[in-house]
Every structure is written in C-alpha cells, then in structure tokens.
Design a protein around this motif. Structure first.
Motif, short mmCIF file in Angstrom:
data_model
loop_
_atom_site.label_atom_id
_atom_site.label_comp_id
_atom_site.label_asym_id
_atom_site.label_seq_id
_atom_site.Cartn_x
_atom_site.Cartn_y
_atom_site.Cartn_z
N MET A 1 -11.71 -8.12 1.62
CA MET A 1 -10.87 -7.34 0.72
C MET A 1 -10.79 -5.88 1.18
SD MET A 1 -9.67 -9.25 -1.73
CE MET A 1 -9.43 -10.45 -0.41
N PRO A 2 -9.63 -5.24 1.03
CA PRO A 2 -9.52 -3.82 1.37
C PRO A 2 -10.34 -2.98 0.39
CG PRO A 2 -7.50 -4.59 0.35
CD PRO A 2 -8.34 -5.80 0.59
N VAL A 3 -10.72 -1.80 0.84
CA VAL A 3 -11.59 -0.91 0.06
C VAL A 3 -10.93 0.46 -0.07
CG1 VAL A 3 -13.86 0.21 -0.06
CG2 VAL A 3 -13.65 -2.11 0.90
N ALA A 4 -11.01 1.03 -1.28
CA ALA A 4 -10.47 2.37 -1.53
C ALA A 4 -11.52 3.23 -2.22
CB ALA A 4 -9.21 2.31 -2.39
N ILE A 5 -11.52 4.51 -1.89
CA ILE A 5 -12.25 5.53 -2.65
C ILE A 5 -11.21 6.30 -3.45
CG2 ILE A 5 -13.56 7.68 -2.54
CD1 ILE A 5 -14.86 6.68 0.02
N ILE A 6 -11.46 6.46 -4.75
CA ILE A 6 -10.55 7.21 -5.60
C ILE A 6 -11.37 8.24 -6.37
CG2 ILE A 6 -8.83 7.14 -7.44
CD1 ILE A 6 -8.33 4.24 -6.78
N THR A 7 -11.08 9.51 -6.19
CA THR A 7 -11.78 10.54 -6.94
C THR A 7 -11.03 10.84 -8.23
OG1 THR A 7 -10.63 12.38 -5.84
CG2 THR A 7 -12.65 11.55 -4.80
N GLY A 8 -11.76 11.30 -9.22
CA GLY A 8 -11.14 11.58 -10.51
C GLY A 8 -10.56 10.34 -11.14
N ALA A 9 -11.35 9.24 -11.14
CA ALA A 9 -10.79 7.94 -11.52
C ALA A 9 -11.14 7.51 -12.94
CB ALA A 9 -11.28 6.86 -10.54
N SER A 10 -11.70 8.39 -13.75
CA SER A 10 -12.07 7.98 -15.10
C SER A 10 -10.91 8.03 -16.08
CB SER A 10 -13.21 8.86 -15.62
OG SER A 10 -12.79 10.20 -15.76
N LYS A 11 -9.82 8.70 -15.70
CA LYS A 11 -8.68 8.83 -16.61
C LYS A 11 -7.45 9.23 -15.81
CE LYS A 11 -10.24 13.53 -17.70
NZ LYS A 11 -10.69 14.43 -18.79
N GLY A 12 -6.33 9.30 -16.50
CA GLY A 12 -5.11 9.80 -15.88
C GLY A 12 -4.63 8.95 -14.72
N LEU A 13 -4.04 9.61 -13.73
CA LEU A 13 -3.44 8.92 -12.60
C LEU A 13 -4.48 8.18 -11.77
CD1 LEU A 13 -0.92 8.26 -10.98
CD2 LEU A 13 -1.18 10.44 -9.76
N GLY A 14 -5.66 8.77 -11.61
CA GLY A 14 -6.71 8.11 -10.84
C GLY A 14 -7.09 6.77 -11.42
N ARG A 15 -7.26 6.73 -12.73
CA ARG A 15 -7.62 5.47 -13.39
C ARG A 15 -6.47 4.47 -13.32
NH1 ARG A 15 -10.79 4.81 -19.16
NH2 ARG A 15 -10.66 2.55 -19.34
N ALA A 16 -5.25 4.94 -13.49
CA ALA A 16 -4.09 4.04 -13.45
C ALA A 16 -3.94 3.42 -12.06
CB ALA A 16 -2.83 4.81 -13.84
N LEU A 17 -4.11 4.22 -11.02
CA LEU A 17 -3.99 3.69 -9.67
C LEU A 17 -5.14 2.73 -9.37
CD1 LEU A 17 -2.69 3.57 -6.89
CD2 LEU A 17 -3.99 5.64 -6.28
N ALA A 18 -6.34 3.07 -9.82
CA ALA A 18 -7.49 2.18 -9.61
C ALA A 18 -7.23 0.82 -10.26
CB ALA A 18 -8.75 2.81 -10.17
N GLY A 19 -6.66 0.83 -11.45
CA GLY A 19 -6.36 -0.42 -12.13
C GLY A 19 -5.36 -1.27 -11.36
N ALA A 20 -4.34 -0.62 -10.82
CA ALA A 20 -3.32 -1.36 -10.06
C ALA A 20 -3.92 -1.96 -8.80
CB ALA A 20 -2.16 -0.42 -9.72
N LEU A 21 -4.77 -1.21 -8.10
CA LEU A 21 -5.39 -1.73 -6.89
C LEU A 21 -6.38 -2.85 -7.21
CD1 LEU A 21 -6.01 1.55 -4.86
CD2 LEU A 21 -4.22 -0.16 -4.49
N VAL A 30 -15.29 4.59 -7.12
CA VAL A 30 -14.63 5.55 -8.00
C VAL A 30 -15.61 6.62 -8.43
CG1 VAL A 30 -12.88 3.93 -8.81
CG2 VAL A 30 -15.08 4.04 -9.99
N ASP A 31 -15.09 7.81 -8.67
CA ASP A 31 -15.95 8.90 -9.11
C ASP A 31 -15.27 9.71 -10.19
OD1 ASP A 31 -14.42 11.16 -8.06
OD2 ASP A 31 -16.33 12.14 -7.66
N ALA A 32 -16.08 10.46 -10.94
CA ALA A 32 -15.63 11.43 -11.93
C ALA A 32 -16.86 12.25 -12.30
CB ALA A 32 -15.04 10.75 -13.16
N ARG A 33 -16.63 13.38 -12.92
CA ARG A 33 -17.77 14.23 -13.27
C ARG A 33 -18.56 13.69 -14.47
NH1 ARG A 33 -14.68 19.91 -13.43
NH2 ARG A 33 -13.08 18.49 -14.18
N SER A 34 -17.89 13.01 -15.39
CA SER A 34 -18.55 12.53 -16.60
C SER A 34 -18.91 11.05 -16.44
CB SER A 34 -17.65 12.72 -17.82
OG SER A 34 -17.34 14.09 -18.00
N ALA A 35 -20.20 10.74 -16.59
CA ALA A 35 -20.68 9.38 -16.35
C ALA A 35 -20.13 8.38 -17.36
CB ALA A 35 -22.21 9.36 -16.36
#
Length: 288
Positions: A1-21, A30-35
């Motif tokens: 499977m392909p692998v992606a790193i997405i920063t700022g993925a807890s909300k907004g565009l980062g989370r939406a793109l992560a969901g699509a992938l 995935v990363d974000a400042r708030s655990a």
C-alpha cells in the motif's frame, strides 16, 4: 500500500484529505499539536481498514519531524508528503504596523522552515518511491533540452514536460530519462500572491513557501512538487484569522479534496495550482 505523511491532520483540510486517502487504501502517518483531536481523527481513519500512525507534536521540532519519517519507513516507505500544518502569526490578523515580530517568526518557522526540514528528512524515502512511475510512459528529462510553448513566449525550457509535449522523444540521441518518484504536496494560499490588508505576515510566509517549493521542483526533477492554493474554506484557521467574519457561506475543506486527488491521479507536473471545480488548475509559471 502507498504511504503518506500528512501534517496538521486532526481537522480541516488535512483531516479531509487523510480520510480520502484512507478510503483509497493508503497507509498514513498523521500529526497535529493536540493529542486528543489527533487520536479521534486516527480512530476514524482506521475505520477504513488502513494502517494509521498518529504522532502528536510540533512540526518545528526536529525530533518530531524525524519521528514522522521513521514511522513512514516502518510502514514500508513514503510516496506522498503533505505539508499542511500552518500558523497565522497573529490571531486575529493585524496590519503590518501592528504585526508582532515574534508572531512573524512563528509563522515563518511553521510555514517555511518546518516544511523544508520535514522534506529534507523525507527525501531519501521519496526518491525511492515508485508510486507515480506507472502514470507516465515517458519520464521527465534530466538535461535542459525539452521545451514547451507558452502563451506569452515562443518557447521556454520545461523540466517537467508531459510526454506528448516532449521534443525529440522518439530520437535515438534523446537525453536520459529519470523515473518519477514520490510527491510533495504543500498547501499554500492566495495571500502568497495577493496583497490583502492584515494578511501581510501570513502571506509573506506563504510566499516564501511557494518560492521554496518552486526551487525544490527544479532541484528534484524526479519528484512531483505541487503547491496549491485551496481557495476559501470554512476552517478554524480562518475563524481565528478573522473572527468577526461570517464564514457560513464558505466551502467546507472536503470540497477541496477532489482537486488534490486530481493532481495525484494524473501525476500532474510540478507547479503552483488553484483548486477549482473538483480539479487543480495551473496558477502561475511552471518552475524552470
């Protein structure tokens, strides 16, 4: 499977793109400042049956960036790096006369320095990715020989030609080709190219990010490097920037995702793009 790193993925565009992938079967780091919000997002992503490594932390921390790349390596490699995490530099936004210099430093650190640091960490894995290579029968040239006709010029050097626009592609003395490796997708802003009152600090950081991306595209011809203006979105970032503005009519981040997937699905040439009507439209001159 392909692998992606997405920063700022807890909300907004980062989370939406992560969901699509994730729904496409991608494994994710995935990363974000708030655990808390990050783990909530990760649980949702794992519901698609994909592997998800959630690492809370600050992208300005070199150790955290190294941990993100290590996690991708443990998943099998890295095919897509998404630099999505961002900082305004002042909340709410203020005029340059009142811009806190420390806030500007923060914006530059998060929006410019951290993406470069993460890209540097990720380059060895991205260079060995073969995910995008299946999209092109003819790969981009290494040497400065192909040209592409542009609207306002006769002919200009194009380091990322499509195969149908490559010159001498069928000649025996054509230059050596290089295979397409992974991709770097960086979220930019129209504030990088337009002068909006109070957006000077943030816009300056995004303009620097755009130029940094353009240079990376030239220096790494085996990669796809996309920097994308997603357009207006209803996000927490915008609400923090202009809290008195009614953003109820602004599109949700999910509406931008098809344009980002459009770049990926077509292994689009490196360059600056705008999200529009479910696809990415080239914006500005290509790197050369």
């Amino acid at each position: 499977m392909p692998v992606a790193i997405i920063t700022g993925a807890s909300k907004g565009l980062g989370r939406a793109l992560a969901g699509a992938l994730a729904r496409r079967g991608w494994d994710l780091v995935v990363d974000a400042r708030s655990a808390g919000p990050l783990e909530e997002a990760a649980r949702e992503l794992r519901g698609a049956g994909t592997r998800v490594v959630a690492l809370p932390g600050d992208v300005t921390d070199g150790g955290h960036r190294a941990a993100l790349v290590t996690a991708a390596r443990q998943l099998g490699g890295l095919d897509l790096l998404v630099n999505n995490a961002s900082a305004l530099g002042a909340e709410p936004l203020v005029s340059l006369a009142d811009q806190p210099l420390e806030g500007l430093r923060t914006a530059l650190e998060v929006n410019v320095v951290a993406p470069l640091g993460l890209t540097q960490e990720a380059l060895p894995l991205l260079r060995t990715s073969s995910y995008l290579s299946s999209y092109e029968e003819v790969m981009p040239y290494i040497e400065k020989t192909p040209y592409r006709e542009e609207i306002d010029t006769n002919a200009a050097y194009d380091p990322y030609p499509y195969s149908e626009n490559s010159q001498n592609s069928n000649l025996s003395d054509s230059p050596t080709y290089v295979g397409v490796s992974g991709a770097v997708l960086t979220i930019s802003s129209d504030a990088a190219v337009e002068a909006y009152a109070t957006w000077g600090g943030y816009g300056a950081a995004k303009a620097a990010l755009d130029q940094q991306s353009a240079v990376l595209a030239v220096e790494e011809p085996g990669l796809r490097v996309w920097w994308v203006d997603p357009g207006d979105m209803r996000t927490d970032l915008y609400a923090a920037a202009v809290p008195d503005d009614d953003d109820s009519g602004r599109p949700l981040p999910e509406t931008v995702v098809p344009a980002l997937l459009w770049l990926l699905d077509r292994a689009a040439r490196s360059g600056r793009y705008m999200a529009a009507a479910g696809r990415a439209v080239p914006a500005g001159r290509s790197p050369r």
